[in-house]
Design an enzyme around this catalytic site. Structure first.
Site, PDB file in Angstrom:
ATOM      1  N   HIS A 238      43.114  36.500  33.713  1.00 39.13           N
ATOM      2  CA  HIS A 238      41.679  36.670  33.937  1.00 39.13           C
ATOM      3  C   HIS A 238      41.195  38.012  33.383  1.00 39.13           C
ATOM      4  CE1 HIS A 238      38.027  36.221  36.649  1.00 39.13           C
ATOM      5  NE2 HIS A 238      38.043  37.536  36.502  1.00 39.13           N
ATOM      6  N   GLU A 239      41.904  39.088  33.720  1.00 36.89           N
ATOM      7  CA  GLU A 239      41.442  40.419  33.306  1.00 36.89           C
ATOM      8  C   GLU A 239      41.585  40.634  31.803  1.00 36.89           C
ATOM      9  OE1 GLU A 239      39.653  41.910  35.254  1.00 36.89           O
ATOM     10  OE2 GLU A 239      40.244  41.028  37.168  1.00 36.89           O
TER      11      GLU A 239
ATOM     12  N   HIS B   7      38.531  39.344  30.168  1.00 34.75           N
ATOM     13  CA  HIS B   7      37.426  40.307  30.129  1.00 34.75           C
ATOM     14  C   HIS B   7      37.633  41.316  29.010  1.00 34.75           C
ATOM     15  CE1 HIS B   7      35.285  39.008  33.635  1.00 34.75           C
ATOM     16  NE2 HIS B   7      36.235  39.321  34.495  1.00 34.75           N
TER      17      HIS B   7
END
Length: 327
Positions: free
Chosen positions: A243-244, A247
């Site tokens: 997920h990170e 980003h």
């Protein structure tokens, strides 16, 4: 969509390589362009919107005083306009230098393990958890768990262990976080620095968006016990890292903007009014076509529920890489 099929089997399988054609314009398939004037700091340097440098993944009920989960509509317009401007600059540069944009990318990774003591309870996780995390990232970004294949492969270059009680736990947005990253970050804009440790405010992780000028804050912070085999119940299969890194490669949350506007800027992720937790199969919070994308890596569901990026997200990440992070 339901639970991820054959999760453990897929994650120990070999990592496939992939090729994805570059989409040079923000009008590319799957990317929704924003109509906004380019906003820049004096001298043409990109000005990051306040509060947008970090994009946290939080557990349900996380008590962060400042939880930078979602950008304002203006911040999204400014970021997407900056992406369009960066693409134009890169296209002009490549035309003059005879260089070509990348269609496949190997990302070098340096992992910084921030410890309070040399014990596991003090943050000293084993190397095996880190190599498992790299395998999870490669599976996810190669489409090996069922989603779209992206252009990215992950290469672990170094594990750096640091015992420093003033940096433990890692507090999002603090002067200690800035000191830690300023002291430890290595490499250029194409090098992914991952910081592992205990985190503040019950957060699972946070990350910076790409920008034209390299900041010492650039990188990804992840709760060490969210790595595969960790103790973070429901969040210990490595997908906080997935997920990170999303980003860091310019993806927004699937619930960015709620049901209105351009949402997450990707046309093939259905609109979602708010974060989804656990694995609420059949959830549908917006009137637009499509159920909520609860199995997408950029939502907030349990690791066992999320397993995919979309083709549009893959395109958006590669476009951003060639605008911001390519050498």
């Amino acid at each position: 969509m339901g639970l991820r099929p054959n999760l453990l089997t897929r994650r120990v399988a070999g990592v496939a390589s992939t090729t994805l054609a570059l989409l040079l314009s923000t009008a590319a398939v799957g990317v929704v362009p924003a109509a906004s004037a380019f906003s820049a700091a004096p001298g043409g340097a990109c000005s990051e919107p306040a509060g947008s440098q970090a994009n946290a993944r939080a557990k349900p009920g996380a008590g962060a005083m400042h939880e930078p989960n979602e950008l304002t509509a203006k911040q999204v317009r400014d970021r997407d306009a900056d992406l369009a401007a960066a693409l134009r600059e890169r296209a002009n540069y490549r035309a003059g230098a005879g260089a070509t944009a990348l269609a496949t990318v190997t990302i070098p990774v340096v992992v910084h393990v921030i410890q309070e003591t040399s014990t596991r309870a003090g943050g000293n996780i084993p190397d095996s958890m880190i190599t498992s995390q790299i395998n999870v990232l490669n599976q996810a970004y190669a489409g090996g768990t069922g989603g779209a294949a992206t252009a990215f492969a992950i290469r672990l270059d170094k594990i750096n262990r640091v015992t420093n009680t003033s940096w433990y736990p890692i507090v999002e947005g603090s002067s200690a976080e800035r000191s830690m990253k300023s002291s430890l970050r290595v490499g250029g804009k194409n090098t992914l620095n991952i910081y592992l440790g205990e985190l503040s405010d019950d957060l699972l992780g946070w990350a910076t968006f790409p920008q034209r000028n390299l900041s010492s804050m650039d990188g990804v912070v992840v709760l060490s016990e969210s790595l595969p085999g960790g103790t973070a119940t429901n969040y210990n299969q490595g997908d906080t890292g997935t997920h990170e890194v999303g980003h860091w490669l310019n993806l927004y949350h699937t619930f960015q903007g709620g049901c209105g506007g351009s949402g997450d800027g990707v046309s093939d992720t259905p609109a979602e009014a708010s974060p989804a937790y656990q694995c609420p199969t059949g959830r549908n919070t917006c009137s637009a076509t499509g159920l909520d994308p609860i199995t997408n890596f950029m939502d907030y569901t349990h690791d066992s529920c999320m397993y995919q990026f979309t083709t549009g997200q893959a395109s958006r990440m590669l476009t951003a890489w060639n605008a911001y992070r390519a050498a």
